[in-house]
Motif scaffolding. Structure first.
Motif, PDB file in Angstrom:
ATOM      1  N   ILE A  88       0.812  -1.211   0.000  1.00 50.00           N
ATOM      2  CA  ILE A  88       0.000   0.000   0.000  1.00 50.00           C
ATOM      3  C   ILE A  88       0.852   1.271   0.000  1.00 50.00           C
ATOM      4  N   THR A  89       2.006   1.258   0.673  1.00 51.17           N
ATOM      5  CA  THR A  89       2.837   2.455   0.751  1.00 51.17           C
ATOM      6  C   THR A  89       3.398   2.834  -0.612  1.00 51.17           C
ATOM      7  N   PHE A  90       3.571   1.857  -1.490  1.00 53.06           N
ATOM      8  CA  PHE A  90       4.071   2.145  -2.831  1.00 53.06           C
ATOM      9  C   PHE A  90       2.939   2.348  -3.836  1.00 53.06           C
ATOM     10  N   TYR A  91       1.861   1.597  -3.681  1.00 52.46           N
ATOM     11  CA  TYR A  91       0.789   1.668  -4.662  1.00 52.46           C
ATOM     12  C   TYR A  91      -0.158   2.845  -4.437  1.00 52.46           C
ATOM     13  N   ALA A  92      -0.325   3.264  -3.184  1.00 51.86           N
ATOM     14  CA  ALA A  92      -1.203   4.401  -2.898  1.00 51.86           C
ATOM     15  C   ALA A  92      -0.716   5.684  -3.584  1.00 51.86           C
ATOM     16  N   PRO A  93       0.590   6.030  -3.496  1.00 47.18           N
ATOM     17  CA  PRO A  93       1.031   7.236  -4.215  1.00 47.18           C
ATOM     18  C   PRO A  93       0.928   7.111  -5.727  1.00 47.18           C
ATOM     19  N   ILE A  94       1.005   5.888  -6.244  1.00 46.95           N
ATOM     20  CA  ILE A  94       0.806   5.708  -7.689  1.00 46.95           C
ATOM     21  C   ILE A  94      -0.619   6.120  -8.062  1.00 46.95           C
ATOM     22  N   VAL A  95      -1.583   5.716  -7.224  1.00 41.98           N
ATOM     23  CA  VAL A  95      -2.985   6.055  -7.477  1.00 41.98           C
ATOM     24  C   VAL A  95      -3.205   7.565  -7.440  1.00 41.98           C
ATOM     25  N   THR A  96      -2.739   8.230  -6.380  1.00 43.72           N
ATOM     26  CA  THR A  96      -2.973   9.681  -6.270  1.00 43.72           C
ATOM     27  C   THR A  96      -2.174  10.446  -7.321  1.00 43.72           C
ATOM     28  N   TYR A  97      -0.993   9.945  -7.651  1.00 42.41           N
ATOM     29  CA  TYR A  97      -0.176  10.586  -8.697  1.00 42.41           C
ATOM     30  C   TYR A  97      -0.900  10.526 -10.040  1.00 42.41           C
ATOM     31  N   MET A  98      -1.396   9.345 -10.398  1.00 46.67           N
ATOM     32  CA  MET A  98      -2.050   9.169 -11.695  1.00 46.67           C
ATOM     33  C   MET A  98      -3.348   9.966 -11.784  1.00 46.67           C
ATOM     34  N   MET A  99      -4.101  10.021 -10.689  1.00 42.50           N
ATOM     35  CA  MET A  99      -5.349  10.788 -10.707  1.00 42.50           C
ATOM     36  C   MET A  99      -5.079  12.276 -10.868  1.00 42.50           C
ATOM     37  N   THR A 100      -4.035  12.779 -10.215  1.00 41.96           N
ATOM     38  CA  THR A 100      -3.667  14.185 -10.376  1.00 41.96           C
ATOM     39  C   THR A 100      -3.121  14.445 -11.770  1.00 41.96           C
ATOM     40  N   LEU A 101      -2.307  13.532 -12.270  1.00 37.59           N
ATOM     41  CA  LEU A 101      -1.761  13.653 -13.620  1.00 37.59           C
ATOM     42  C   LEU A 101      -2.899  13.755 -14.638  1.00 37.59           C
ATOM     43  N   LEU A 102      -3.922  12.947 -14.425  1.00 43.15           N
ATOM     44  CA  LEU A 102      -5.066  12.916 -15.335  1.00 43.15           C
ATOM     45  C   LEU A 102      -5.935  14.164 -15.199  1.00 43.15           C
ATOM     46  N   ALA A 103      -6.163  14.585 -13.969  1.00 48.56           N
ATOM     47  CA  ALA A 103      -7.129  15.658 -13.714  1.00 48.56           C
ATOM     48  C   ALA A 103      -6.523  17.050 -13.680  1.00 48.56           C
ATOM     49  N   GLY A 104      -5.212  17.156 -13.435  1.00 52.54           N
ATOM     50  CA  GLY A 104      -4.593  18.471 -13.357  1.00 52.54           C
ATOM     51  C   GLY A 104      -4.839  19.184 -12.050  1.00 52.54           C
ATOM     52  N   THR A 105      -5.382  18.489 -11.064  1.00 55.56           N
ATOM     53  CA  THR A 105      -5.611  19.066  -9.734  1.00 55.56           C
ATOM     54  C   THR A 105      -5.406  17.995  -8.672  1.00 55.56           C
ATOM     55  N   GLY A 106      -4.758  18.366  -7.583  1.00 57.15           N
ATOM     56  CA  GLY A 106      -4.503  17.418  -6.512  1.00 57.15           C
ATOM     57  C   GLY A 106      -5.697  17.155  -5.629  1.00 57.15           C
ATOM     58  N   HIS A 107      -6.783  17.902  -5.844  1.00 58.06           N
ATOM     59  CA  HIS A 107      -7.967  17.732  -5.003  1.00 58.06           C
ATOM     60  C   HIS A 107      -8.674  16.399  -5.251  1.00 58.06           C
TER      61      HIS A 107
END
Length: 433
Positions: A88-107
Motif C-alpha cells: 500500500i505504501t508504494f501503490y497508494a502514491p501511484i494512485v494519487t499521482y495518476m489521478m492528479t496527472l489525469l485531472a490536473g488538480t490534486g484535489h
C-alpha cells in the motif's frame, strides 16, 4: 523601501495563512492594494491564463464527477489497492499521482484518502506511511500533468527558449514519478509499527478505531462514458500541442494557441458530458471539485498578483543580486521555489510569481525545469486541505501533527521526493535537452 515592501508581502501572506482556505487569495489582493496605493509600486501582471485554465479544467472534471466518473475511478483505485494491500505504501502514491496527472488538480486525492487509510489499517500497516507520501504525490504530480495550469504556464515561458511542451512533459513525468517511489521507500521506515504506537493502543482501547471494510459505491451508468470523454479531451490537447509545436511545424500559424486550446477542449468536453450523459448541468457548480477549483482560482489571483507586483518592481535588483549566485549554484533556485510555495500554497501561484523572473535573470532552461518540482512544497505547513484531510481520516492517530508544527509525517517523505525529483530532473534533462 524594498524592505518595507518585502515585509508587506510577507505580512499579507501570513495573514492569509491565518485566515485559511481562500484567505490567502483575499489577503493577496489586499496586499496588492497596499503596495500600489500606499507604497507607490506599479501593479504587476494578473495571471489571467492560469486562472482561466484552472476554471476550464475544473469545469470538465466537475461535469465528470456529476456523471459518476470520479466515483468509478475511486472504485477502480480501491480494487487495485485491495488487490495489493501489503504494498500500500508504494501503490497508494501511484494512485494519487495518476489521478492528479489525469485531472490536473490534486484535489482528486480527497476521494482516495479514506480508502488508503482503511486498507493500511486492515493490514496492520501504519496509515501515516501511505497517507503521507500519497498527499505528497498528489501535489508534485501537478508539475507533470499535461493540463495543469502551472505546467502549461511554465511551458509557455520555455517555448521561446527552445524547449517545447512535449519535451517538458518528457522530463517532468518520469522524474516526478520516480521521485515519488523514492519518497515511498523513505516513508516506509518512518515511525514505529502500528501495533507499537502508544496513541494507536490508547485509541483502540477506547473503541475509537473502526474497521469499515469495502466501501459500496453506486456507480452511475454514465460514469464510464463521462470518463472516456474527459480522457479523450486530454489526448486531444496533447495531440494538438504536438501538431502546433515549433519542432514539428505540422500546423503553421495556428488559429488557436495552446493555452486557448486547453480551455476550448476542456469546455467542449464538459459540454459533451452534459449532452451525451444527460446530466443536470446545474449540479456542476455544486460538486466538491468545482468549489475547490474556484477557490484555487481566487488563491492564484491574489497571491500570484501580489508576488508579481513585488518582483516586477525590482527585477533589476533581483538580476544583480541573483544572477551570479544562481549561475554558480543552480540548485539554489529549487530552494527558493521550495520556500516560496510553502508560503504561497499553490504550484500555479509560485510558478507565475517566480519562474518568469528566474528565466529573465538568465537561469538556464535545464535548471528551471529540474527545479520545477520544488513549487510543490505545500506539505510543509500542516494547513493544506489534502494534508488535513489525511490527518482527519486516520482514526488510528498515527497521522498526527506534533506540537512543533513542522514535526508531522509529511515533511520527510515530501522533502526526499522533491530533492529526488530535482536531481533526477537534472539527469534526465541533461540527456534530453
Amino acid at each position: 523601501m524594498i524592505l518595507v515592501e518585502v515585509f508587506t508581502v510577507l505580512l499579507f501572506i501570513y495573514l492569509g495563512a491565518r485566515i485559511g482556505g481562500i484567505g490567502i487569495g483575499l489577503a493577496g489582493g489586499a496586499g496588492v492594494l497596499v503596495l500600489t496605493l500606499f507604497l507607490g509600486v506599479k501593479a504587476g501582471h494578473v495571471p489571467v491564463d492560469v486562472i482561466l485554465i484552472i476554471m476550464s479544467v475544473i469545469t470538465a472534471i466537475a461535469a465528470m464527477q456529476v456523471a459518476g466518473g470520479l466515483d468509478w475511478l475511486v472504485d477502480l483505485s480501491e480494487k487495485f489497492l485491495r488487490k495489493h494491500p501489503k504494498r500500500i505504501t508504494f501503490y497508494a502514491p501511484i494512485v494519487t499521482y495518476m489521478m492528479t496527472l489525469l485531472a490536473g488538480t490534486g484535489h482528486t486525492a480527497f476521494s482516495t484518502l479514506p480508502v488508503i487509510a482503511e486498507v493500511a489499517k486492515e493490514q496492520g500497516i501504519r496509515p501515516s506511511r501511505p497517507l503521507s507520501i500519497s498527499v505528497v504525490a498528489s501535489q508534485i504530480a501537478i508539475t507533470a500533468s499535461p493540463i495543469s495550469a502551472a505546467l502549461v504556464f511554465f511551458s509557455g515561458l520555455l517555448e521561446p527558449l527552445g524547449v517545447g511542451y512535449l519535451t517538458l512533459l518528457a522530463i517532468c513525468i518520469p522524474s516526478t514519478f520516480l521521485a515519488c517511489m523514492i519518497g515511498a521507500f523513505t516513508a516506509n521506515f518512518i515511525g514505529c509499527e502500528l501495533k507499537d504506537d502508544p496513541v494507536y493502543k490508547e485509541r483502540l482501547a477506547k473503541g475509537l478505531v473502526k474497521m469499515q471494510g469495502v466501501t459500496k459505491r453506486e456507480i452511475l451508468p454514465t460514469a464510464k462514458l463521462a470518463t472516456a470523454i474527459f480522457v479523450a479531451a486530454i489526448v486531444a490537447v496533447i495531440i494538438y500541442a504536438t501538431l502546433i509545436s515549433d519542432a514539428l511545424h505540422i500546423i503553421e500559424n495556428p488559429t488557436l494557441k495552446r493555452n486557448d486550446a486547453i480551455m476550448v477542449f476542456m469546455l467542449t468536453a464538459a459540454a459533451a458530458i452534459v449532452i451525451f450523459t444527460k446530466i443536470d448541468a446545474s449540479k456542476i457548480s455544486n460538486v466538491s471539485t468545482f468549489k475547490s477549483g474556484m477557490s484555487a482560482c481566487i488563491c492564484v489571483l491574489g497571491v500570484a498578483w501580489l508576488g508579481d507586483t513585488l518582483v516586477s518592481a525590482h527585477i533589476t535588483e533581483i538580476k544583480e543580486l541573483s544572477a551570479g549566485v544562481l549561475e554558480q549554484y543552480p540548485w539554489m533556485l529549487a530552494i527558493t521555489l521550495f520556500f516560496a510555495s510553502m508560503l504561497l500554497y499553490s504550484q500555479g501561484a509560485t510558478t507565475v510569481a517566480l519562474m518568469p523572473a528566474a528565466l529573465a535573470i538568465g537561469v538556464a532552461p535545464l535548471t528551471a525545469i529540474a527545479s520545477f518540482a520544488a513549487v510543490s512544497a505545500l506539505f510543509v505547513l500542516p494547513t493544506y486541505p489534502t494534508l488535513l484531510a489525511a490527518v482527519e481520516m486516520d482514526d488510528t492517530g498515527s497521522t498526527r501533527i506534533g506540537n512543533l508544527v513542522f514535526n508531522h509525517p509529511f515533511v520527510i517523505p515530501g522533502v526526499v521526493t522533491i530533492c529526488s525529483s530535482v536531481a533526477i530532473g537534472f539527469a534526465f534533462g541533461g540527456l534530453i535537452l
